[in-house]
Design a protein around this motif. Structure first.
Motif, PDB file in Angstrom:
ATOM      1  N   GLU A   1       0.427  -0.844  -0.090  1.00 20.73           N
ATOM      2  CA  GLU A   1       0.064   0.323  -0.195  1.00 20.73           C
ATOM      3  C   GLU A   1       0.630   1.483   0.476  1.00 20.73           C
ATOM      4  N   THR A   2       0.188   2.007   0.105  1.00 21.53           N
ATOM      5  CA  THR A   2       1.188   3.943  -0.398  1.00 21.53           C
ATOM      6  C   THR A   2       1.556   4.001   1.441  1.00 21.53           C
TER       7      THR A   2
ATOM      8  N   ARG B   1       5.615   3.230  -1.360  1.00 17.33           N
ATOM      9  CA  ARG B   1       5.607   2.054  -1.064  1.00 17.33           C
ATOM     10  C   ARG B   1       7.005   1.886  -0.252  1.00 17.33           C
TER      11      ARG B   1
END
Length: 107
Positions: free
Chosen positions: A21-22, A78
């Motif tokens: 995920e960012t 990320r």
């Protein structure tokens, strides 16, 4: 799935961010007020200086290759390790752009 600790220097805030995920997504989910606008790696509003650690951000088109070594666009970045980030720190290219835009607006 590997998770990393992302610490924001000077704020006392830290979050756990999955490698999938960012950083921005994790901030939003955790209720951390991270500035952002376009969410596609162009506007640089979500810039943070990388104090320690590594990220992957191949779609961060708003940064030069050199800037990608020292800055993260949290909407694209990320984690690849635990991180220390200084939010609100902008790469040198944004300072040059804003100076140029201000001069042309006065003409």
């Amino acid at each position: 799935m590997t998770e990393y600790t992302v610490e924001f220097v000077g704020t006392g805030e830290s979050i756990q961010v999955s490698e999938k995920e960012t950083i921005l997504s994790a901030c939003i989910e955790a209720g951390i007020a991270q500035e952002y606008s376009c969410r596609v790696g162009m506007c640089l509003a979500c810039s943070a200086e990388i104090i320690e650690g590594d990220v992957t951000q191949p779609a961060a088109r708003g940064l030069t290759e050199r800037e990608k070594e020292n800055y993260a666009l949290t909407c694209m970045a990320r984690p690849k390790s635990d991180l220390k980030l200084d939010r609100g720190e902008y790469p040198p290219s944004i300072e040059g752009d804003s100076a140029g835009n201000a001069a042309s607006a006065d003409d």
